[in-house]
Motif scaffolding. Structure first.
Motif, short mmCIF file in Angstrom:
data_model
loop_
_atom_site.label_atom_id
_atom_site.label_comp_id
_atom_site.label_asym_id
_atom_site.label_seq_id
_atom_site.Cartn_x
_atom_site.Cartn_y
_atom_site.Cartn_z
N LEU A 54 0.85 -1.20 0.00
CA LEU A 54 0.00 0.00 0.00
C LEU A 54 0.88 1.24 0.00
CD1 LEU A 54 -2.67 -0.86 2.73
CD2 LEU A 54 -2.98 -0.86 0.26
N GLU A 111 -1.46 -1.09 -4.47
CA GLU A 111 -2.52 -0.09 -4.44
C GLU A 111 -1.95 1.27 -4.06
OE1 GLU A 111 -5.99 -0.93 -2.07
OE2 GLU A 111 -6.70 1.12 -2.22
N ILE A 138 -2.02 -1.15 -11.52
CA ILE A 138 -2.02 -0.85 -10.08
C ILE A 138 -3.37 -0.26 -9.71
CG2 ILE A 138 -1.05 0.74 -8.36
CD1 ILE A 138 1.66 0.27 -9.62
N ARG A 139 -3.96 -0.75 -8.60
CA ARG A 139 -5.22 -0.17 -8.12
C ARG A 139 -4.96 1.26 -7.68
NH1 ARG A 139 -9.15 -3.56 -5.27
NH2 ARG A 139 -9.10 -2.01 -3.62
N VAL A 140 -5.83 2.16 -8.07
CA VAL A 140 -5.71 3.55 -7.63
C VAL A 140 -6.99 3.91 -6.89
CG1 VAL A 140 -5.39 5.94 -8.33
CG2 VAL A 140 -4.27 4.11 -9.61
N ARG B 169 -12.45 4.90 -2.35
CA ARG B 169 -13.07 4.37 -3.55
C ARG B 169 -12.04 4.23 -4.65
NH1 ARG B 169 -18.19 5.75 -4.74
NH2 ARG B 169 -19.10 5.81 -2.68
N LEU B 170 -12.23 3.21 -5.48
CA LEU B 170 -11.37 3.07 -6.64
C LEU B 170 -11.60 4.24 -7.57
CD1 LEU B 170 -11.39 -0.69 -7.58
CD2 LEU B 170 -9.59 0.67 -6.55
N VAL B 171 -10.54 4.79 -8.13
CA VAL B 171 -10.66 5.88 -9.09
C VAL B 171 -11.10 5.28 -10.42
CG1 VAL B 171 -9.38 7.62 -10.36
CG2 VAL B 171 -8.92 7.26 -7.93
N ARG B 173 -11.54 4.90 -14.30
CA ARG B 173 -10.68 5.21 -15.45
C ARG B 173 -11.52 5.65 -16.64
NH1 ARG B 173 -5.80 2.34 -14.04
NH2 ARG B 173 -5.71 2.81 -11.83
#
Lengths: 173, 173
Positions: A54, A111, A138-140, B169-171, B173
């Motif tokens: 992370l 992440e 990569i998770r953002v 939260r996931l951003v 795309r």
């Protein structure tokens, strides 16, 4: 403050002066997180107890401190030491984004948590970093926006309430 | 206020008295949303322009007003006129939850948005309503919690920041 020190606290002034010049001499930026550190690698980055998958990206050392105070986060950080702010002449080049990308793509990070402020500059910075990380696998993620904990709707501003409505979450069963 | 009216604003006092007794006489609870109304069905519930598939549940008429001020919500409301609060002797019976359930299960409502406060009482009320709606085939959502819009992390309390991290939260795309 300067007048007070010179008049009433001359010893304090000397201590402050020597502390400051020591800091100027000894403090450097940590090679991994870019925060101030007395050693090339700061204590936090060197710790084996932090979760290296992370990476939380913050604007300033203060923001890192408040995240630490939550006791909720066990990962690592990257401190940008600024934000995209065209009005102040701070653009992408000044912020050293290539160094940030180098840090993110170390192979361990899974992440990236964008914890820049919810101001216009902070949002622009988050968007830019998210766009750099597109298609890197990569998770953002971004900190949630909404009603503060303990908050009563009556005292929440309309902008925040509208956002909290748009980003409402399904209740888990 | 009473002293000021009696000393300096005797006309105002008379106007207030007559307005109050008119309100006491004429105001009733809307049959659908339970808010105060001069007619059996309030203007908002009678309007064909509101989205009848969304039902926002709030604690009080004030909360409904602030939600309306956001201009972000076009659905209908149900005003509980209270919250579960054992310390004040307000339990499930006093709140008329069967009336609320009757309203929710009108066949048109597809999503219930729990917009009770983020206080302990508001949270308990939201949990209770969510448990009533289990297995009824209706989406149940809750306003987002987190950092207020425009907020700087530095000035956000640790509890809110921890929550914003946990509910990140996931951003997209």
């Amino acid at each position: 403050m300067a007048y007070h020190l010179l008049q009433h606290e001359r010893k304090g002034a000397a201590a402050l002066a020597s502390a400051l010049s020591r800091a100027l001499q000894d403090l450097q930026h940590c090679q991994r997180c870019n925060n101030f550190s007395e050693t090339p690698l700061c204590e936090r980055c060197a710790s084996p107890r932090r979760d290296a998958s992370l990476l939380c990206i913050v604007e300033s050392p203060v923001d890192m401190n408040v995240m630490e105070q939550t006791m909720a986060y066990q990962g690592l950080y990257y401190v940008i030491m600024g934000r995209i702010s065209p009005l102040d002449g701070v653009g992408v080049k000044q912020l050293g984004m290539d160094r940030l990308m180098h840090r993110v793509l170390d192979g361990l990070v899974q992440e990236v948590i964008l914890a820049t402020n919810y101001t216009n500059e902070g949002e622009a910075t988050a968007h830019y970093i998210a766009s750099l990380l597109e298609e890197k696998g990569i998770r953002v993620s971004r900190l949630a926006r909404g009603v503060p904990v303990g908050g009563e709707l009556e005292y929440v501003d309309a902008g925040t309430l509208a956002q909290a409505f748009r980003e409402r979450r399904l209740v888990e069963r």
